[in-house]
Enzyme design. Sequence first.
Site: not given
Ligand code: NAP
Length: 255
Positions: A50, A222, A224-225, A230, A234
């Site tokens: 990251y 976990i 992310k925002s 948010r 969350n």
């Molecule tokens: N091990 C792996 O291979 C792997 C792969 C992917 C992810 N991860 C980990 O998992 C974490 C979470 O997954 P992710 O970042 O892919 O996706 P996520 O948390 O499912 O989604 C993040 C998205 O949702 C939006 N969001 C946040 N809160 C919201 C709400 N209350 N309502 C509507 N939309 C909302 C965010 O926008 P804003 O930022 O504009 O709020 C962002 O666009 C990552 O950050 C990382 O730490 C690990």
Amino acid sequence: MTAERVNLNSGGAMPLLGFGTWQLRGDAAYRAVLAALEAGYRHIDTATMYGNEDEVGRALRDSGVPRDDVFVTTKLPPERAGREDETLAASLRALGLDAVDLWLIHWPPRGSVAVWERFVAARQDGRARAIGVSNYDLGEIDELTAATGVTPAVNQIRFGPALYDPKLVAGHRERGVVVEGYSPFKTTNLRDRTLVRIAEAHDADPARVVLRWHVQRGIVVIPKSARPERIARNLDLSFALTEAELTEIDALAGR
Ligand SMILES: NC(=O)c1ccc[n+]([C@@H]2O[C@H](COP(=O)([O-])OP(=O)(O)OC[C@H]3O[C@@H](n4cnc5c(N)ncnc54)[C@H](OP(=O)(O)O)[C@@H]3O)[C@@H](O)[C@H]2O)c1
């Protein structure tokens, strides 16, 4: 706020709700992680890949939250196989920590067992308090256990109601592996009518219903925002879904 934790097979426990940091870079990463810690998150998920471990470390220090109150995860990219020790040393330096709470193999590398042996050594020398994997299937986990006698504490996988597979969750439980879900929102239609209806019943929103469902199913989540409002919202999971609601959400996977 939810302080609920799940026990790990090597001892200790991890908070079921954490803060994801993928795609947060530079000052945005620093500000988001600081906002998360100030809002009350006590579990941060980062990775070498990251490129934000420095900012996570700075936010941890500036937050003033005691080190042992925060559960910190980082991950080894598979292309660093063979350079595990120096990669962990760089992560610890960037994070400003003597040990991470959880160190994961980010994806199965070629020669997964040899990498896992280095992880076991890092746990033994105390630089990783717990060790696990990410994006592994159950067969790949069994291979590590058979070769080393050490089962990963956690498998971090893409997860959400639409991907819910009770057999997969049970397979992890039988092995003593905690399921940690990632991308809870990206894998979910937050306008889904069932989620909207359940959210209205709890004066919540579909995003929080998804997070609460994970927590009640014992699955680490976990989100992310980058937005402080948010980030704080969350974390507000002070409502309980009924058994009937949990089952309805399970069914979104259409299995
Ligand atoms: N091990 C792996 O291979 C792997 C792969 C992917 C992810 N991860 C980990 O998992 C974490 C979470 O997954 P992710 O970042 O892919 O996706 P996520 O948390 O499912 O989604 C993040 C998205 O949702 C939006 N969001 C946040 N809160 C919201 C709400 N209350 N309502 C509507 N939309 C909302 C965010 O926008 P804003 O930022 O504009 O709020 C962002 O666009 C990552 O950050 C990382 O730490 C690990």
